[in-house]
Every structure is written in structure tokens, then in C-alpha cells.
Design an enzyme around this catalytic site. Structure first.
Site, PDB file in Angstrom:
ATOM      1  N   ASP A  36       0.800  -1.231   0.000  1.00  0.00           N
ATOM      2  CA  ASP A  36       0.000   0.000   0.000  1.00  0.00           C
ATOM      3  C   ASP A  36       0.830   1.277   0.000  1.00  0.00           C
ATOM      4  O   ASP A  36       0.425   2.309   0.559  1.00  0.00           O
ATOM      5  CB  ASP A  36      -0.978   0.015   1.194  1.00  0.00           C
ATOM      6  CG  ASP A  36      -1.895  -1.180   1.179  1.00  0.00           C
ATOM      7  OD1 ASP A  36      -2.236  -1.643   0.066  1.00  0.00           O
ATOM      8  OD2 ASP A  36      -2.275  -1.653   2.263  1.00  0.00           O
ATOM      9  N   LYS A  58       1.911   2.090  -5.100  1.00  0.00           N
ATOM     10  CA  LYS A  58       2.449   1.508  -6.338  1.00  0.00           C
ATOM     11  C   LYS A  58       1.553   1.843  -7.528  1.00  0.00           C
ATOM     12  O   LYS A  58       2.031   2.160  -8.609  1.00  0.00           O
ATOM     13  CB  LYS A  58       2.550  -0.027  -6.202  1.00  0.00           C
ATOM     14  CG  LYS A  58       3.524  -0.473  -5.132  1.00  0.00           C
ATOM     15  CD  LYS A  58       3.534  -1.982  -4.968  1.00  0.00           C
ATOM     16  CE  LYS A  58       2.284  -2.544  -4.348  1.00  0.00           C
ATOM     17  NZ  LYS A  58       2.042  -2.156  -2.944  1.00  0.00           N
ATOM     18  N   GLY A  78      -4.546  -4.313  -3.868  1.00  0.00           N
ATOM     19  CA  GLY A  78      -5.478  -3.248  -4.221  1.00  0.00           C
ATOM     20  C   GLY A  78      -4.642  -2.037  -4.596  1.00  0.00           C
ATOM     21  O   GLY A  78      -4.020  -1.431  -3.734  1.00  0.00           O
ATOM     22  N   HIS A  79      -4.549  -1.763  -5.885  1.00  0.00           N
ATOM     23  CA  HIS A  79      -3.696  -0.671  -6.361  1.00  0.00           C
ATOM     24  C   HIS A  79      -4.590   0.465  -6.858  1.00  0.00           C
ATOM     25  O   HIS A  79      -5.363   0.280  -7.796  1.00  0.00           O
ATOM     26  CB  HIS A  79      -2.782  -1.162  -7.488  1.00  0.00           C
ATOM     27  CG  HIS A  79      -1.819  -2.218  -7.032  1.00  0.00           C
ATOM     28  ND1 HIS A  79      -0.934  -2.831  -7.873  1.00  0.00           N
ATOM     29  CD2 HIS A  79      -1.593  -2.758  -5.808  1.00  0.00           C
ATOM     30  CE1 HIS A  79      -0.211  -3.706  -7.187  1.00  0.00           C
ATOM     31  NE2 HIS A  79      -0.606  -3.683  -5.930  1.00  0.00           N
ATOM     32  N   GLN A 109       1.862  -6.273  -3.105  1.00  0.00           N
ATOM     33  CA  GLN A 109       2.296  -6.343  -1.709  1.00  0.00           C
ATOM     34  C   GLN A 109       3.577  -5.503  -1.553  1.00  0.00           C
ATOM     35  O   GLN A 109       3.691  -4.489  -2.219  1.00  0.00           O
ATOM     36  CB  GLN A 109       2.504  -7.803  -1.266  1.00  0.00           C
ATOM     37  CG  GLN A 109       1.227  -8.634  -1.201  1.00  0.00           C
ATOM     38  CD  GLN A 109       0.688  -9.067  -2.542  1.00  0.00           C
ATOM     39  OE1 GLN A 109       1.382  -9.685  -3.325  1.00  0.00           O
ATOM     40  NE2 GLN A 109      -0.554  -8.762  -2.823  1.00  0.00           N
TER      41      GLN A 109
HETATM   42  P1  GDP Z   1      -0.706   0.315  -3.568  1.00  0.00           P
HETATM   43  O1  GDP Z   1      -1.316  -0.963  -3.120  1.00  0.00           O
HETATM   44  O2  GDP Z   1       0.759   0.386  -3.290  1.00  0.00           O
HETATM   45  O3  GDP Z   1      -1.015   0.653  -5.000  1.00  0.00           O
HETATM   46  O4  GDP Z   1      -1.366   1.471  -2.677  1.00  0.00           O
HETATM   47  P2  GDP Z   1      -2.940   1.626  -2.341  1.00  0.00           P
HETATM   48  O5  GDP Z   1      -3.634   2.090  -3.541  1.00  0.00           O
HETATM   49  O6  GDP Z   1      -3.441   0.417  -1.663  1.00  0.00           O
HETATM   50  O7  GDP Z   1      -2.874   2.752  -1.225  1.00  0.00           O
HETATM   51  C1  GDP Z   1      -2.312   4.003  -1.470  1.00  0.00           C
HETATM   52  C2  GDP Z   1      -3.389   5.073  -1.230  1.00  0.00           C
HETATM   53  O8  GDP Z   1      -2.758   6.339  -1.130  1.00  0.00           O
HETATM   54  C3  GDP Z   1      -4.379   5.211  -2.354  1.00  0.00           C
HETATM   55  O9  GDP Z   1      -5.614   5.591  -1.834  1.00  0.00           O
HETATM   56  C4  GDP Z   1      -3.792   6.328  -3.224  1.00  0.00           C
HETATM   57  O10 GDP Z   1      -4.773   7.034  -3.964  1.00  0.00           O
HETATM   58  C5  GDP Z   1      -3.204   7.213  -2.162  1.00  0.00           C
HETATM   59  N1  GDP Z   1      -1.995   7.961  -2.548  1.00  0.00           N
HETATM   60  C6  GDP Z   1      -0.988   7.598  -3.387  1.00  0.00           C
HETATM   61  N2  GDP Z   1      -0.018   8.539  -3.376  1.00  0.00           N
HETATM   62  C7  GDP Z   1      -0.403   9.479  -2.495  1.00  0.00           C
HETATM   63  C8  GDP Z   1       0.192  10.681  -2.017  1.00  0.00           C
HETATM   64  O11 GDP Z   1       1.298  11.056  -2.364  1.00  0.00           O
HETATM   65  N3  GDP Z   1      -0.509  11.384  -1.090  1.00  0.00           N
HETATM   66  C9  GDP Z   1      -1.736  11.016  -0.641  1.00  0.00           C
HETATM   67  N4  GDP Z   1      -2.342  11.765   0.254  1.00  0.00           N
HETATM   68  N5  GDP Z   1      -2.330   9.880  -1.074  1.00  0.00           N
HETATM   69  C10 GDP Z   1      -1.669   9.125  -1.970  1.00  0.00           C
HETATM   70  P1  IMO Z   2      -0.943  -4.239  -2.207  1.00  0.00           P
HETATM   71  O1  IMO Z   2      -0.470  -4.831  -3.519  1.00  0.00           O
HETATM   72  C1  IMO Z   2      -1.012  -4.577   2.133  1.00  0.00           C
HETATM   73  C2  IMO Z   2      -0.989  -8.608   3.812  1.00  0.00           C
HETATM   74  C3  IMO Z   2      -2.231  -9.011   4.572  1.00  0.00           C
HETATM   75  C4  IMO Z   2      -1.634  -9.951   5.601  1.00  0.00           C
HETATM   76  C5  IMO Z   2      -0.546 -10.658   4.795  1.00  0.00           C
HETATM   77  C6  IMO Z   2      -0.961 -12.003   4.252  1.00  0.00           C
HETATM   78  O2  IMO Z   2      -2.232  -3.521  -2.309  1.00  0.00           O
HETATM   79  O3  IMO Z   2       0.142  -3.446  -1.579  1.00  0.00           O
HETATM   80  P2  IMO Z   2      -2.531 -12.723   2.218  1.00  0.00           P
HETATM   81  O4  IMO Z   2      -3.971 -12.460   1.973  1.00  0.00           O
HETATM   82  O5  IMO Z   2      -1.615 -12.241   1.161  1.00  0.00           O
HETATM   83  O6  IMO Z   2      -2.258 -14.161   2.588  1.00  0.00           O
HETATM   84  O7  IMO Z   2      -2.207 -11.883   3.571  1.00  0.00           O
HETATM   85  O8  IMO Z   2      -0.205  -9.790   3.744  1.00  0.00           O
HETATM   86  N1  IMO Z   2      -1.217  -8.139   2.424  1.00  0.00           N
HETATM   87  C7  IMO Z   2      -1.178  -6.853   2.067  1.00  0.00           C
HETATM   88  N2  IMO Z   2      -1.011  -5.748   2.816  1.00  0.00           N
HETATM   89  N3  IMO Z   2      -1.123  -4.480   0.793  1.00  0.00           N
HETATM   90  C8  IMO Z   2      -1.261  -5.590   0.030  1.00  0.00           C
HETATM   91  O9  IMO Z   2      -1.268  -5.536  -1.317  1.00  0.00           O
HETATM   92  C9  IMO Z   2      -1.330  -6.842   0.672  1.00  0.00           C
HETATM   93  N4  IMO Z   2      -1.489  -8.117   0.239  1.00  0.00           N
HETATM   94  C10 IMO Z   2      -1.413  -8.886   1.324  1.00  0.00           C
HETATM   95  O10 IMO Z   2      -2.852  -7.899   5.163  1.00  0.00           O
HETATM   96  O11 IMO Z   2      -1.007  -9.204   6.616  1.00  0.00           O
HETATM   97 MG    MG Z   3      -2.858  -1.623  -1.876  1.00  0.00          MG
END
Ligand code: GDP
Ligand code: IMO
Ligand code: MG
Length: 427
Positions: free
Chosen positions: A13, A16, A40-41, A222
Site C-alpha cells: 500500500d 504503487k 489493491g492498487h 504487496q
Molecule cells: P498500492 O497498493 O501500493 O497501490 O497502494 P494503495 O492504492 O493500496 O494505497 C495508497 C493510497 O494512497 C491510495 O488511496 C492512493 O490514492 C493514495 N496515494 C498515493 N499517493 C499518495 C500521495 O502522495 N498522497 C496522498 N495523500 N495519497 C496518496
Molecule cells: P498491495 O499490492 C497490504 C498482507 C495481509 C496480511 C498478509 C498475508 O495492495 O500493496 P494474504 O492475503 O496475502 O495471505 O495476507 O499480507 N497483504 C497486504 N497488505 N497491501 C497488500 O497488497 C497486501 N497483500 C497482502 O494484510 O497481513
Molecule cells: Mg494496496
């Protein structure tokens, strides 16, 4: 043209999705190499906010070829629903391919994931419940069904019947409900028809593309600290999330990758259980959670939040041969009086410069902090390095120093425009 890996440097999270969306126009191929629907990207563009789970984050650009490589696990039901939803929002899947070698996540994997968590008394991992662990376990024990198996109907039905019987025996041992075999057979034959046009030998095509000089972006899911081998085992995911895993998954030689961009937030988050030395269960942690909207994209769970951990982050840089950082969410720290950076761990009076292999020891690690001045002026509107407050600049410079690699990208908000590009990270 060498391939580029973009991966998360923390526990997931990191942003990415945003960074991949930003850089995707520079690539001809965007390949997801690890995990499945646990990811979840988020991509925010002029059409709104998109949460991508299995589909590569660059797909919204349309111009590139998007692929799921062998090392991913594919949940057909969830993937088809995700594709339908994206199609309704105008996304094209004309150049989307799924590896024949990727393993399937089936409903019994979900049931096993939940059942196994229940019996991990006291030491639950806090999985996403998406069947990831059981699917990779079946792969490793050579009991898995692969995407390519869907192509031969009668053979697939035979394999699936055996797999369901085996899964139901395991589910019974947990006192869990069995999965209904006939409805699953029926549903999976529908999946096969829908997915057939997308299934191919992705790894062969990628090697050809690489040999022909095509530009390839390998997208991690991840984060490095959730890697099955180098992460904080057992509080990890079940795939190889690192740069080496990208090559294994995509069928490319390690020499194909010359650039590794690590996305890291300007602090740390973690979803699920496991040691988190810099976790801040105080007002600062709450500030980060609220301002950063740190709630899971996939499960909606509140993310645990804390200070930037330079020990864990440096480890991720070293293990993955990171060449530059994309430092995200700097804006979330706006308004804090001081900001802390963890520069070492102490365990029983002994200083550690690298995360210990044992989570038991890691759980005892006390962070050694450097405290630096915060900034009042919001970074969210900054369009250049010069527009960042001096204290924020100093914070970024200190992170670069501790990581030993430059920050090529600084993100100060979810939108594409809220990005400061400091160097040509792909050049
Ligand atoms: P990922 O799994 O690495 O793609 O990240 P996620 O999408 O799960 O979580 C990142 C969250 O932060 C999302 O809601 C993005 O829209 C938000 N985000 C990304 N870059 C920034 C930033 O620089 N500032 C803020 N405030 N939010 C951001
Ligand atoms: P993105 O790509 C954050 C975490 C789960 C748990 C552990 C194992 O959005 O960054 P799993 O379901 O993979 O067996 O869970 O890994 N986890 C993540 N945490 N972002 C993710 O994906 C994750 N995918 C798995 O919360 O701790
Ligand atoms: Mg994510």
C-alpha cells in the site's frame, strides 16, 4: 531494452498504483508478477478513482500490453468481475494476456484461508481472506490447477473433481463446510469460455519482447517486507514479492532487469498482524491514518501506521537492488510539529542495523529515533522541489542518505498532477 521492476518497499500500500500509472506511458508491456486479488492498487485519473486488484495498473492507458505472469495466482470469478467493471468504465482488454502457468485461486482456497486463520490461535496472520496462502500452498505441493488447465475442458473437470475432493477433506478437518463440486464445475466451465481468448504462454512472449528491445514494466504487488523468504515470516504473503521474484515469475533472466524502483511512503503502514517496530499508537499515528486515509483498498481494514523505518526500508533496498525511490504521501506528514525517523533497532541493549530473521526478536526491537522538524506549509500544492518547505526537503534528503539511493519521484497527493519528478528514473 532492460526491464524495470516497480515494487513496494514496505508492507504494501505504498502507492504503487499511482506510480505505475504515472510511468506506464513509457512502457509497451505492464506485467503483474506476484500475488492475486489480495492486492489493491489505486489509480486516480481524470475519470475518477480505480481500485485494481488483479489487472495491471497500467491498463487504464490502453496503449500497452497488460499481462499476468506465471507467479501470480488468478481468481477467475473475481478477475472476470473486475474486467466487467473496468469495461463499463471504458477500459479495453484487447491487449490483455494471462499466463497459462499461473495458478488458479478457487472458492475452496477462500474457505481454507478462513478456516486456517481460525485455527492459528493467538498468531493469526490477518490475511486478506482471498485464498492466497492455500492457492500457493497447492502450487508448492504440486496439487494446484493452472490457468492453462482451463483450455482442455474434460481434463479440467477431471482435475477439478479431484482437487475439490481433496480440499473438502481438508475443510472437514477444520470443521468447515464443504464446497459444492457440481456447481463449481459448472461455473468454472463458464470462466474457461470467458477467459480462453486471454490465455497464452506469457513468459515466452515476454522473452521475445525483451529480445526485440521492447520496454517492460514488471509490477509488484504487496511489498518487499511481505516477501515469503525475506519478509517478516510468518507474517508475510505467500509469494515472492521482490525483484528476483519478478524474473522468476515472468520467465526472464535476472540480467533482464537493470532498474528497480521502490515505492515507499514517507512513513510506514501495515495491514494484518506481525511486528512493526515504529508503530505509533498515539496522536501522530492517528494523524497519519486520518490524513493518509489509511484504510485498506481490498478489505477496508484500518491500516496500522507509524514512523519511517530506515532499518527495514534499507533492508528492502539492499535485498532488491533498488536503484531509486518513489517517495509517496509526503503530504500526509504536513502539519506535524516534529517527524521521527527510525535509524536503528535495539534488542536487549544490543544495536541492530538490519532486521533480525526471527519475528520473535523483531517483536522485541526498540526503535532508535532521530527527530527532525516538521513543516506547516502544505506540500500538497507543491509542483517542484523548490516549492517544498525547507524542512520537508531536509526530511527527504535524510531518507535518501539513509537509503543510499536517490528519490527520483516525490508524491504529494493521490492525483497524477501531485507529483514532483526529480530525475529521469527510467533514463
Ligand atoms: P498500492 O497498493 O501500493 O497501490 O497502494 P494503495 O492504492 O493500496 O494505497 C495508497 C493510497 O494512497 C491510495 O488511496 C492512493 O490514492 C493514495 N496515494 C498515493 N499517493 C499518495 C500521495 O502522495 N498522497 C496522498 N495523500 N495519497 C496518496
Ligand atoms: P498491495 O499490492 C497490504 C498482507 C495481509 C496480511 C498478509 C498475508 O495492495 O500493496 P494474504 O492475503 O496475502 O495471505 O495476507 O499480507 N497483504 C497486504 N497488505 N497491501 C497488500 O497488497 C497486501 N497483500 C497482502 O494484510 O497481513
Ligand atoms: Mg494496496
Amino acid at each position: 531494452m532492460p526491464a524495470t521492476v516497480i515494487l513496494g518497499g514496505h508492507w504494501g500500500d505504498e502507492g504503487k498504483g499511482k506510480v505505475i500509472d504515472l510511468l506506464a506511458p513509457d512502457f509497451e508491456y505492464n506485467v503483474r508478477y506476484s500475488g492475486g486479488a489480495n492486492a489493491g492498487h489505486t489509480v486516480v485519473n481524470e475519470h475518477g478513482s480505480f481500485a485494481l486488484h488483479q489487472v495491471p495498473s497500467g491498463v487504464l492507458h490502453g496503449g500497452l500490453t497488460a499481462m499476468l505472469a506465471a507467479g501470480t495466482v488468478v481468481d477467475p470469478r473475481a478477475l472476470l468481475a473486475e474486467m466487467d467493471e473496468l469495461r463499463q468504465r471504458g477500459v479495453s482488454f484487447d491487449r490483455f494476456y494471462i499466463s497459462e502457468r499461473a495458478h488458479l485461486v478457487l472458492p475452496y482456497h477462500y474457505a481454507l484461508d478462513v478456516a486456517m486463520e481460525q485455527y492459528r490461535a493467538g498468531a493469526r496472520i490477518g490475511t486478506t481472506g482471498k485464498g492466497i496462502g492455500p492457492a500457493y500452498a497447492d502450487k508448492a505441493s504440486r496439487d494446484g490447477l493452472r490457468v492453462g488447465d482451463l483450455l482442455d475442458k474434460s481434463r479440467f473437470v477431471h482435475l477439478l473433481e479431484g482437487a475439490v475432493a481433496s480440499a473438502n477433506r481438508r475443510l472437514a478437518s477444520y470443521g468447515a463446510e464443504p464446497v459444492d463440486r457440481s456447481s463449481l464445475v459448472e461455473e468454472s466451465l463458464e470462466w474457461a469460455e470467458h477467459l480462453r481468448p486471454y490465455i497464452c504462454d506469457v513468459e515466452r512472449d515476454l522473452r521475445r519482447a525483451h529480445a526485440a528491445g521492447r520496454s517492460i514494466l514488471l509490477e509488484g504487488a504487496q511489498g518487499a517486507l511481505l516477501d515469503l523468504d525475506s519478509g517478516s515470516y510468518p507474517f508475510v504473503t505467500s509469494s515472492s514479492t521482490g525483484a528476483a521474484g519478478a524474473c522468476v515469475s515472468a520467465g526472464l533472466p535476472p540480467s533482464a532487469v537493470t532498474k528497480v524502483i521502490s515505492v515507499m511512503h514517507a512513513y510506514m503502514t501495515r495491514v494484518g498482524a506481525g511486528p512493526f517496530p515504529t508503530e505509533a499508537n498515539d496522536a501522530a499515528g492517528e494523524h497519519i491514518r486520518t490524513k493518509g486515509n489509511e484504510f485498506g483498498t481490498t478489505t477496508g481494514r484500518a491500516r496500522r501506521c507509524g514512523w519511517f523505518d530506515a532499518v527495514a526500508s534499507r533492508y528492502a533496498v539492499e535485498v532488491n537492488g533498488v536503484s531509486s525511490l518513489a517517495l509517496t504521501k509526503l503530504d500526509v506528514l504536513d502539519g506535524l510539529e516534529t517527524v521521527k525517523l527510525c535509524v536503528g533497532y535495539e534488542v536487549k541493549g544490543k544495536r541492530l542495523e538490519s532486521p533480525p530473521p526471527s519475528v520473535h526478536v523483531l517483536g522485541q526491537a526498540q526503535p532508535v529515533y532521530e527527530e527532525v522538524a516538521g513543516w506547516e506549509t502544505p506540500t500538497a500544492g507543491a509542483g517542484s522541489w523548490e516549492e517544498l518547505p525547507k524542512q520537508a526537503q531536509a526530511y527527504v534528503r535524510r531518507i535518501e542518505e539513509l537509503m543510499g539511493v536517490p528519490a527520483g519521484i516525490i508524491s504529494v497527493g493521490p492525483a497524477r498532477s501531485q507529483t514532483i519528478v526529480l530525475s529521469d528514473v527510467l533514463g
